[in-house]
Enzyme design. Sequence first.
Site, PDB file in Angstrom:
ATOM      1  N   HIS A 246     -49.613  16.978  -8.682  1.00 26.82           N
ATOM      2  CA  HIS A 246     -50.551  16.245  -9.548  1.00 26.82           C
ATOM      3  C   HIS A 246     -49.867  15.816 -10.838  1.00 26.82           C
ATOM      4  O   HIS A 246     -49.111  16.583 -11.424  1.00 26.82           O
ATOM      5  CB  HIS A 246     -51.755  17.129  -9.886  1.00 26.82           C
ATOM      6  CG  HIS A 246     -52.738  17.227  -8.762  1.00 26.82           C
ATOM      7  ND1 HIS A 246     -54.049  17.577  -8.944  1.00 26.82           N
ATOM      8  CD2 HIS A 246     -52.594  16.997  -7.433  1.00 26.82           C
ATOM      9  CE1 HIS A 246     -54.672  17.563  -7.775  1.00 26.82           C
ATOM     10  NE2 HIS A 246     -53.808  17.231  -6.843  1.00 26.82           N
TER      11      HIS A 246
ATOM     12  N   TYR B 152     -50.909  23.135 -20.636  1.00 23.18           N
ATOM     13  CA  TYR B 152     -51.560  23.179 -19.315  1.00 23.18           C
ATOM     14  C   TYR B 152     -50.528  23.180 -18.191  1.00 23.18           C
ATOM     15  O   TYR B 152     -50.706  23.850 -17.171  1.00 23.18           O
ATOM     16  CB  TYR B 152     -52.522  21.988 -19.184  1.00 23.18           C
ATOM     17  CG  TYR B 152     -53.347  21.970 -17.917  1.00 23.18           C
ATOM     18  CD1 TYR B 152     -54.241  23.001 -17.624  1.00 23.18           C
ATOM     19  CD2 TYR B 152     -53.244  20.915 -17.007  1.00 23.18           C
ATOM     20  CE1 TYR B 152     -55.001  22.981 -16.458  1.00 23.18           C
ATOM     21  CE2 TYR B 152     -54.014  20.890 -15.843  1.00 23.18           C
ATOM     22  CZ  TYR B 152     -54.875  21.923 -15.583  1.00 23.18           C
ATOM     23  OH  TYR B 152     -55.627  21.902 -14.426  1.00 23.18           O
TER      24      TYR B 152
ATOM     25  N   PRO C 132     -60.080  31.824 -16.224  1.00 30.31           N
ATOM     26  CA  PRO C 132     -59.394  30.908 -15.303  1.00 30.31           C
ATOM     27  C   PRO C 132     -59.342  29.450 -15.768  1.00 30.31           C
ATOM     28  O   PRO C 132     -58.630  28.639 -15.172  1.00 30.31           O
ATOM     29  CB  PRO C 132     -60.196  31.039 -13.999  1.00 30.31           C
ATOM     30  CG  PRO C 132     -61.521  31.587 -14.401  1.00 30.31           C
ATOM     31  CD  PRO C 132     -61.288  32.417 -15.631  1.00 30.31           C
TER      32      PRO C 132
ATOM     33  N   LYS D  15     -53.911  29.760 -15.778  1.00 32.72           N
ATOM     34  CA  LYS D  15     -52.661  30.387 -16.229  1.00 32.72           C
ATOM     35  C   LYS D  15     -52.345  31.741 -15.586  1.00 32.72           C
ATOM     36  O   LYS D  15     -51.200  32.204 -15.636  1.00 32.72           O
ATOM     37  CB  LYS D  15     -52.700  30.598 -17.753  1.00 32.72           C
ATOM     38  CG  LYS D  15     -52.607  29.332 -18.544  1.00 32.72           C
ATOM     39  CD  LYS D  15     -51.174  28.832 -18.637  1.00 32.72           C
ATOM     40  CE  LYS D  15     -51.096  27.355 -18.840  1.00 32.72           C
ATOM     41  NZ  LYS D  15     -50.499  26.623 -17.753  1.00 32.72           N
TER      42      LYS D  15
ATOM     43  N   TYR E 228     -62.381  18.715 -14.884  1.00 31.95           N
ATOM     44  CA  TYR E 228     -62.998  19.764 -15.707  1.00 31.95           C
ATOM     45  C   TYR E 228     -64.162  19.092 -16.436  1.00 31.95           C
ATOM     46  O   TYR E 228     -63.950  18.114 -17.158  1.00 31.95           O
ATOM     47  CB  TYR E 228     -62.021  20.295 -16.752  1.00 31.95           C
ATOM     48  CG  TYR E 228     -60.905  21.173 -16.198  1.00 31.95           C
ATOM     49  CD1 TYR E 228     -59.769  20.603 -15.624  1.00 31.95           C
ATOM     50  CD2 TYR E 228     -60.979  22.566 -16.268  1.00 31.95           C
ATOM     51  CE1 TYR E 228     -58.746  21.406 -15.127  1.00 31.95           C
ATOM     52  CE2 TYR E 228     -59.955  23.364 -15.767  1.00 31.95           C
ATOM     53  CZ  TYR E 228     -58.848  22.784 -15.200  1.00 31.95           C
ATOM     54  OH  TYR E 228     -57.838  23.566 -14.709  1.00 31.95           O
TER      55      TYR E 228
HETATM   56  P1  FAD Z   1     -53.725  40.883  -8.264  1.00 36.79           P
HETATM   57  O1  FAD Z   1     -53.704  39.617  -7.519  1.00 36.79           O
HETATM   58  O2  FAD Z   1     -55.028  41.412  -8.772  1.00 36.79           O
HETATM   59  O3  FAD Z   1     -53.050  41.985  -7.342  1.00 36.79           O
HETATM   60  C1  FAD Z   1     -53.072  43.375  -7.664  1.00 36.79           C
HETATM   61  C2  FAD Z   1     -52.970  44.169  -6.372  1.00 36.79           C
HETATM   62  O4  FAD Z   1     -52.911  45.562  -6.683  1.00 36.79           O
HETATM   63  C3  FAD Z   1     -54.193  43.981  -5.478  1.00 36.79           C
HETATM   64  O5  FAD Z   1     -53.788  43.658  -4.176  1.00 36.79           O
HETATM   65  C4  FAD Z   1     -54.904  45.329  -5.543  1.00 36.79           C
HETATM   66  O6  FAD Z   1     -55.602  45.625  -4.349  1.00 36.79           O
HETATM   67  C5  FAD Z   1     -53.741  46.276  -5.783  1.00 36.79           C
HETATM   68  N1  FAD Z   1     -54.137  47.536  -6.413  1.00 36.79           N
HETATM   69  C6  FAD Z   1     -55.053  47.728  -7.407  1.00 36.79           C
HETATM   70  N2  FAD Z   1     -55.143  49.017  -7.715  1.00 36.79           N
HETATM   71  C7  FAD Z   1     -54.279  49.687  -6.921  1.00 36.79           C
HETATM   72  C8  FAD Z   1     -53.924  51.043  -6.768  1.00 36.79           C
HETATM   73  N3  FAD Z   1     -54.510  51.989  -7.512  1.00 36.79           N
HETATM   74  N4  FAD Z   1     -53.003  51.381  -5.862  1.00 36.79           N
HETATM   75  C9  FAD Z   1     -52.409  50.423  -5.093  1.00 36.79           C
HETATM   76  N5  FAD Z   1     -52.706  49.098  -5.180  1.00 36.79           N
HETATM   77  C10 FAD Z   1     -53.621  48.738  -6.092  1.00 36.79           C
HETATM   78  N6  FAD Z   1     -54.364  31.764 -12.024  1.00 36.79           N
HETATM   79  C11 FAD Z   1     -53.636  30.618 -12.091  1.00 36.79           C
HETATM   80  O7  FAD Z   1     -52.459  30.684 -12.508  1.00 36.79           O
HETATM   81  N7  FAD Z   1     -54.134  29.390 -11.727  1.00 36.79           N
HETATM   82  C12 FAD Z   1     -55.412  29.262 -11.297  1.00 36.79           C
HETATM   83  O8  FAD Z   1     -55.812  28.160 -10.915  1.00 36.79           O
HETATM   84  C13 FAD Z   1     -56.248  30.449 -11.249  1.00 36.79           C
HETATM   85  N8  FAD Z   1     -57.513  30.396 -10.818  1.00 36.79           N
HETATM   86  C14 FAD Z   1     -58.244  31.550 -10.691  1.00 36.79           C
HETATM   87  C15 FAD Z   1     -59.532  31.447 -10.223  1.00 36.79           C
HETATM   88  C16 FAD Z   1     -60.303  32.602 -10.077  1.00 36.79           C
HETATM   89  C17 FAD Z   1     -61.719  32.463  -9.596  1.00 36.79           C
HETATM   90  C18 FAD Z   1     -59.751  33.891 -10.374  1.00 36.79           C
HETATM   91  C19 FAD Z   1     -60.572  35.160 -10.185  1.00 36.79           C
HETATM   92  C20 FAD Z   1     -58.449  33.991 -10.822  1.00 36.79           C
HETATM   93  C21 FAD Z   1     -57.687  32.830 -10.998  1.00 36.79           C
HETATM   94  N9  FAD Z   1     -56.377  32.890 -11.448  1.00 36.79           N
HETATM   95  C22 FAD Z   1     -55.655  31.726 -11.601  1.00 36.79           C
HETATM   96  C23 FAD Z   1     -55.768  34.180 -11.791  1.00 36.79           C
HETATM   97  C24 FAD Z   1     -54.872  34.765 -10.673  1.00 36.79           C
HETATM   98  O9  FAD Z   1     -55.588  34.803  -9.476  1.00 36.79           O
HETATM   99  C25 FAD Z   1     -54.385  36.173 -11.064  1.00 36.79           C
HETATM  100  O10 FAD Z   1     -53.832  36.117 -12.347  1.00 36.79           O
HETATM  101  C26 FAD Z   1     -53.356  36.741 -10.065  1.00 36.79           C
HETATM  102  O11 FAD Z   1     -53.983  37.143  -8.883  1.00 36.79           O
HETATM  103  C27 FAD Z   1     -52.604  37.943 -10.651  1.00 36.79           C
HETATM  104  O12 FAD Z   1     -51.767  38.508  -9.674  1.00 36.79           O
HETATM  105  P2  FAD Z   1     -51.388  40.036  -9.708  1.00 36.79           P
HETATM  106  O13 FAD Z   1     -50.488  40.258  -8.533  1.00 36.79           O
HETATM  107  O14 FAD Z   1     -50.894  40.419 -11.051  1.00 36.79           O
HETATM  108  O15 FAD Z   1     -52.769  40.823  -9.531  1.00 36.79           O
HETATM  109  C1  PHB Z   2     -58.620  26.534  -8.435  1.00 39.97           C
HETATM  110  O1  PHB Z   2     -58.208  25.567  -7.748  1.00 39.97           O
HETATM  111  O2  PHB Z   2     -59.078  27.553  -7.892  1.00 39.97           O
HETATM  112  C2  PHB Z   2     -58.568  26.452  -9.898  1.00 39.97           C
HETATM  113  C3  PHB Z   2     -58.017  25.331 -10.489  1.00 39.97           C
HETATM  114  C4  PHB Z   2     -57.971  25.242 -11.879  1.00 39.97           C
HETATM  115  C5  PHB Z   2     -58.465  26.276 -12.647  1.00 39.97           C
HETATM  116  C6  PHB Z   2     -59.004  27.404 -12.046  1.00 39.97           C
HETATM  117  C7  PHB Z   2     -59.061  27.488 -10.660  1.00 39.97           C
HETATM  118  O3  PHB Z   2     -58.430  26.160 -13.999  1.00 39.97           O
END
Ligand code: FAD
Ligand code: PHB
Length: 388
Positions: free
Chosen positions: A73, A383, A291, A295, A199
């Site tokens: 994009h 962004y 979200p 980021k 947005y």
């Molecule tokens: P997580 O993905 O939470 O992974 C952590 C893992 O640890 C999980 O699998 C969990 O089960 C495991 N765990 C937890 N506790 C324990 C334990 N005690 N023992 C063993 N394992 C454990 N980010 C973006 O950059 N762009 C976006 O567009 C965006 N959109 C989003 C939209 C939504 C609706 C949401 C909810 C989030 C969004 N995010 C976005 C954020 C992004 O999804 C998270 O920042 C990302 O998943 C972080 O990854 P992580 O591996 O640090 O944590």
């Molecule tokens: C998504 O595609 O899930 C998404 C995109 C942009 C955002 C958050 C989530 O800011």
Amino acid sequence: MQRTQVGIIGSGPSGLLLSQLLERAGIESVVLERRSRDYVLGRVRAGVIEQGVVAILREAGVAARLDREGLVHHGVEIAVGEQRQRIDFASHTASLVVYGQTELTKDLMEARAASSAPLFEVEDVVVEGIEGTRPRLRYRHLGTEHALDCDFIAGCDGFHGVSRKAIPANVLKTHERVYPFGWLGVLADAPPVSPELVYARHERGFALCSMRSATRSRCYVQCALDADLAKWSDARFWDELRARLPTALAAGLQDAPSLEKSIAPLRSFVAEPLRHGRLFLAGDAAHIVPPTGAKGLNLAVRDVHQLAQAFVAHYSERRDHLLDGYSATALRRIWRAERFSAWLTSVLHRFPGQTSFDRGMQLAELDQLVNSAAARAAFVEAYTGSQP
Ligand code: FAD
Ligand code: PHB
């Protein structure tokens, strides 16, 4: 007794990618995950990946499918009521790739399965001895107690994990803002309403139209924190989304049955320091952004990339300067993303109890954003993650 160099808690994007980057540098790791593989792969979350993050994924050898299937994009649309404005990235030589976190997780899992797959469904992970030279992870797997001796532990276990709690309360500082609303998200096989993300700020509340492919939409509407998912039929969701979009876009929105529907609360959170002894926090274990700025995943990837480089310096050059600097360097980057995410959230959402002055401020901020070249350039930098 088992041993490894880096014990990693969590098989989200941060844990999996750290393990992958370490392996490519000849450093051993073990990933412990509480959930099943299918559960981890079933979570629908992020969709927008910065170019700099794509470069890291290429370096890790996990970007082949992303490079084939990801949607590049060059702009984004901001809608305010009926007003539509496109912010162009290309003129700032920046771009983003739309590729689901679910797909990235699948790619990472496949790469890890080829060598050392995470251990799924481990229970009661306990972090021990991080202030000494031999930290240990204790856990239960298939009913048997295990202990894993490590040189270092990486807490990649998300916001609700155990690793952050292993830092003594008199050492750990946390900074938090909890928002008085959530996002209701729907994934559906409907063509995106527009080729780029939209947005929307509307008097009824925020809405976002994103996508996963040319035929799959991912859309969100701001909802009450206590919203009951059961009361949000697909029809109600699409009608509400339509009501918040400019008429021309709403007219093109097609209803489709939801493949997934969930509510996510919005939070800003930073923990510091990100290192205590031999424990390092990365990703959502260390910080949460609302979200709105897209980021969270991008920060998580940058955290573990930085951490992997620090482990490489430790093992191959016997230099610990990067491990010592990890927390301060990462926090500077994290606070910048926090600032942007909190700001974008504050201007696009409807806040309970918002005054007409607050509303005027939001509209003036958005007016400035779309009409000032300097403001647009600053937005694009933040962004797309292309800031220096
Ligand atoms: P997580 O993905 O939470 O992974 C952590 C893992 O640890 C999980 O699998 C969990 O089960 C495991 N765990 C937890 N506790 C324990 C334990 N005690 N023992 C063993 N394992 C454990 N980010 C973006 O950059 N762009 C976006 O567009 C965006 N959109 C989003 C939209 C939504 C609706 C949401 C909810 C989030 C969004 N995010 C976005 C954020 C992004 O999804 C998270 O920042 C990302 O998943 C972080 O990854 P992580 O591996 O640090 O944590
Ligand atoms: C998504 O595609 O899930 C998404 C995109 C942009 C955002 C958050 C989530 O800011």
